[in-house]
Design an enzyme around this catalytic site. Sequence first.
Site, PDB file in Angstrom:
ATOM      1  N   ASP A  30      64.893  -5.250 -30.325  1.00  0.00           N
ATOM      2  CA  ASP A  30      63.673  -4.757 -30.965  1.00  0.00           C
ATOM      3  C   ASP A  30      63.954  -3.364 -31.514  1.00  0.00           C
ATOM      4  O   ASP A  30      64.376  -2.463 -30.788  1.00  0.00           O
ATOM      5  CB  ASP A  30      62.529  -4.733 -29.944  1.00  0.00           C
ATOM      6  CG  ASP A  30      61.163  -4.636 -30.608  1.00  0.00           C
ATOM      7  OD1 ASP A  30      61.066  -4.036 -31.698  1.00  0.00           O
ATOM      8  OD2 ASP A  30      60.182  -5.134 -30.021  1.00  0.00           O
ATOM      9  N   ASP A  70      58.583  -1.753 -37.509  1.00  0.00           N
ATOM     10  CA  ASP A  70      58.851  -2.318 -36.190  1.00  0.00           C
ATOM     11  C   ASP A  70      59.283  -3.771 -36.405  1.00  0.00           C
ATOM     12  O   ASP A  70      58.534  -4.549 -37.003  1.00  0.00           O
ATOM     13  CB  ASP A  70      57.539  -2.215 -35.378  1.00  0.00           C
ATOM     14  CG  ASP A  70      57.694  -2.596 -33.922  1.00  0.00           C
ATOM     15  OD1 ASP A  70      58.815  -2.928 -33.494  1.00  0.00           O
ATOM     16  OD2 ASP A  70      56.659  -2.557 -33.203  1.00  0.00           O
ATOM     17  N   HIS A 115      50.323  -5.297 -33.185  1.00  0.00           N
ATOM     18  CA  HIS A 115      49.520  -4.075 -33.107  1.00  0.00           C
ATOM     19  C   HIS A 115      49.450  -3.368 -34.445  1.00  0.00           C
ATOM     20  O   HIS A 115      50.352  -3.509 -35.280  1.00  0.00           O
ATOM     21  CB  HIS A 115      50.144  -3.134 -32.069  1.00  0.00           C
ATOM     22  CG  HIS A 115      51.633  -3.013 -32.227  1.00  0.00           C
ATOM     23  ND1 HIS A 115      52.214  -2.022 -32.980  1.00  0.00           N
ATOM     24  CD2 HIS A 115      52.657  -3.791 -31.785  1.00  0.00           C
ATOM     25  CE1 HIS A 115      53.531  -2.195 -32.969  1.00  0.00           C
ATOM     26  NE2 HIS A 115      53.831  -3.267 -32.257  1.00  0.00           N
ATOM     27  N   HIS A 130      51.549   1.857 -31.041  1.00  0.00           N
ATOM     28  CA  HIS A 130      50.426   0.973 -30.693  1.00  0.00           C
ATOM     29  C   HIS A 130      49.141   1.725 -31.001  1.00  0.00           C
ATOM     30  O   HIS A 130      48.645   2.499 -30.210  1.00  0.00           O
ATOM     31  CB  HIS A 130      50.499   0.537 -29.229  1.00  0.00           C
ATOM     32  CG  HIS A 130      51.622  -0.425 -28.991  1.00  0.00           C
ATOM     33  ND1 HIS A 130      51.432  -1.779 -28.923  1.00  0.00           N
ATOM     34  CD2 HIS A 130      52.946  -0.234 -28.862  1.00  0.00           C
ATOM     35  CE1 HIS A 130      52.601  -2.381 -28.750  1.00  0.00           C
ATOM     36  NE2 HIS A 130      53.534  -1.460 -28.696  1.00  0.00           N
ATOM     37  N   GLU A 135      54.145 -10.075 -33.737  1.00  0.00           N
ATOM     38  CA  GLU A 135      55.301 -10.386 -32.892  1.00  0.00           C
ATOM     39  C   GLU A 135      55.043 -11.471 -31.861  1.00  0.00           C
ATOM     40  O   GLU A 135      54.699 -11.172 -30.720  1.00  0.00           O
ATOM     41  CB  GLU A 135      55.828  -9.119 -32.220  1.00  0.00           C
ATOM     42  CG  GLU A 135      54.798  -8.215 -31.568  1.00  0.00           C
ATOM     43  CD  GLU A 135      55.435  -6.938 -30.998  1.00  0.00           C
ATOM     44  OE1 GLU A 135      56.504  -7.016 -30.392  1.00  0.00           O
ATOM     45  OE2 GLU A 135      54.828  -5.865 -31.176  1.00  0.00           O
ATOM     46  N   GLU A 193      59.689 -10.457 -34.804  1.00  0.00           N
ATOM     47  CA  GLU A 193      58.683  -9.477 -35.232  1.00  0.00           C
ATOM     48  C   GLU A 193      58.947  -8.942 -36.635  1.00  0.00           C
ATOM     49  O   GLU A 193      60.087  -8.676 -37.011  1.00  0.00           O
ATOM     50  CB  GLU A 193      58.669  -8.290 -34.249  1.00  0.00           C
ATOM     51  CG  GLU A 193      57.679  -7.193 -34.630  1.00  0.00           C
ATOM     52  CD  GLU A 193      57.617  -6.068 -33.597  1.00  0.00           C
ATOM     53  OE1 GLU A 193      58.634  -5.852 -32.895  1.00  0.00           O
ATOM     54  OE2 GLU A 193      56.571  -5.418 -33.499  1.00  0.00           O
TER      55      GLU A 193
END
Length: 301
Positions: free
Chosen positions: A83, A94, A154, A162, A187, A282
């Site tokens: 990640d 992200d 998020h 977040h 994700e 993600e």
Amino acid sequence: MDFIESYRRAGKIACSVRELAKNKDYIGTTLYEICEQIEKQIRENGGSPAFPVNVSLNEIAAHYTAEPDDQKIVEEGDVLKIDIGVQVDGYIADTAVTISYNNEYHSLVKASENALKEALKVARNRAKSSDIGKAIENSIIKSGYIPIKNLSGHSLERYTIHAGKSIPNINSFGSFLLESGQAYAIEPFVTLKEGIGIVYEGKVANIFAIISRKPTRDKEMDSFLNDIWNRYRSLPFALRWVIDNYDEKNARFMLDNLKKKKNIHAYPTLVEGNKMMVAQSEHTIIPHETFTEVITRCDTS
Ligand code: MN
Ligand code: MN
């Protein structure tokens, strides 16, 4: 520079380092080498890591990064989630990929990729977050697996990963509408039917972030806290990232103390409730009025 441009640059870097990682054979490589390599590539491409690269193995769904001397090696049979977060001027891309070194779990990885694809078909300006969750859940169930219910995507804000709004991985109550010009990470996390579909906090917690800059009455710790703030703000960091300026033992000691004083939060690893394998995919998106950008998608993915 326009903030959308910063997102695009972050996304491009995130995509290119993710694709490099995805195509590597990490068997025999230490988790330390993987994290350091990817973080170095992010910097060489003109970005900064938005958080320490997460290298979560097998039943660990998320939030593990390498220790400074991490000799844990990726082995045949492992399922590795990488990640990656990249920030440009505080704007964060992200993205995550799962690599399976186990024939048994290739389809588990595929299920998370397909769920993400299905989610991206419905994620657009004014889409209901619950419809995205529904698309993810349906896709995963159709593949013969189950989603992790208590992990979600998020909203993202400048210097905040977040940012308050959750994109569920199931058809859930309490929906909101996606807004144009706002970044969101989507994700899906997938596990086996034999899993519980819920993650619990593991014992290890080696990703940190400042939650309060309140002075501690200890000069050395205050200056340590200040240094971290100047380098990473409220973004997550790892012990690996502070021992260039501090002795490792002392840094560990100060981090422990700052945790107790609630200046610093440590994110625990998140582990599948029945210790079943987990896969994650993600992307970060920005919906616009008439189209939706997947900022972490490059031409090849
Ligand atoms: Mn991520
Ligand atoms: Mn995320």
